[in-house]
Design a protein around this motif. Sequence first.
Motif: not given
Length: 374
Positions: A88, A94, A192-193, A338, A342, A346
């Motif tokens: 993230d 994530i 990376t988001w 978002t 995320d 997980r």
Amino acid sequence: MRFASARGGDAVRVGRAVVVGGGIGGLAAACGLVRAGWDVEVRERLEHAAGPGGISLWPNALRALDVLGLGDAVRHEGLVQAAGGIRDRRGRWIVRTDQARMIERHGDGVTVLPRARLLAILRERLPPGVVHTGAPVERPEEIDADLVVGADGIGSTVRRLVAPGARPGSTGTVAWRLVAHVDDPPTEGGETWADGCYAGIAPLRDGRVNLWAVVRDDEPAARDPAALRRRFADVHAPIPELLAAADPDSAHVTGLSWLPPLRTFRSGRTVLLGDAAHAMTPNLGQGGCLALEDAAVLARCSHDLDRYDRLRRPRTAALTRRSRLAGLVAGLSGPFPTAGRDGLGRLLPAALTLRALDGVLGWQPPCTVPPTAQ
């Protein structure tokens, strides 16, 4: 068409093949066809088709390169990533990919090398005089050959002979591809988001770092490097530092498009591979990998293009759709979408995540089937 026996005893179809496009897929196809006994010519419209940055080769791609006799050369040149996955914006994982388990399960990890070096390895394997640069093909129907391979990318001219109504679709996003030089490069890669954008890194063997960033095409960051750096300023290290250190001459900016699955990859003597057949968004890291698979399958099915079509279309169609969905998820914007994305990511156990990749990474090349006279 005449037939001859290869040195290994398998019957192969011998004829003249013209490959349109001298990128990864086109050169790999040429390597495979030469090994299969074809007299091959590659026509590339550019004088220098090096390509930007690096490329990540997953185990399926390395397996395809083994078919072409190039797997070990690429493994020697590339760097196996220490770890990977998706984080993230704060840097929390994530989804994390266990490279050791991937190697145990699939025989290889994710190997990264400069795109230009991969192209050079492919070119070096071809006999002199096969590749002709500065040779655009405007009328592919006039090519005098027994086999015409369309490997000329998402804007393919050859594709109109096979799927005249096919049109690429825009994703509404732009991808930056850059290379950064830093004193202390990261050892781990990954993506990376963030909020409405995403970025990724992949270390190279020579100490450089391959870097990409995707933003919407209607924002300043789609055009301005300074705006791009501001867009990712609050993302975890080392992404802001790498963007600041990126070589401006390495920047390559393209609008991301994709090709909805075609109904066929062949028509008569003409066959498509790579982006000409199944251009996809980069979200699975499989665009170049699938082009190498195509080349390996074509090398073993050049005598039977219907078999090539049957083997390649269902797989590439499924992965094209899967990659497009992954891009939509990665580009979600807003605090609640978002956070939900995320958080759900997980919840997936690492072992389940790796098993979910089996359908992608577990690909095996087909056995060679002797041709029969037609």
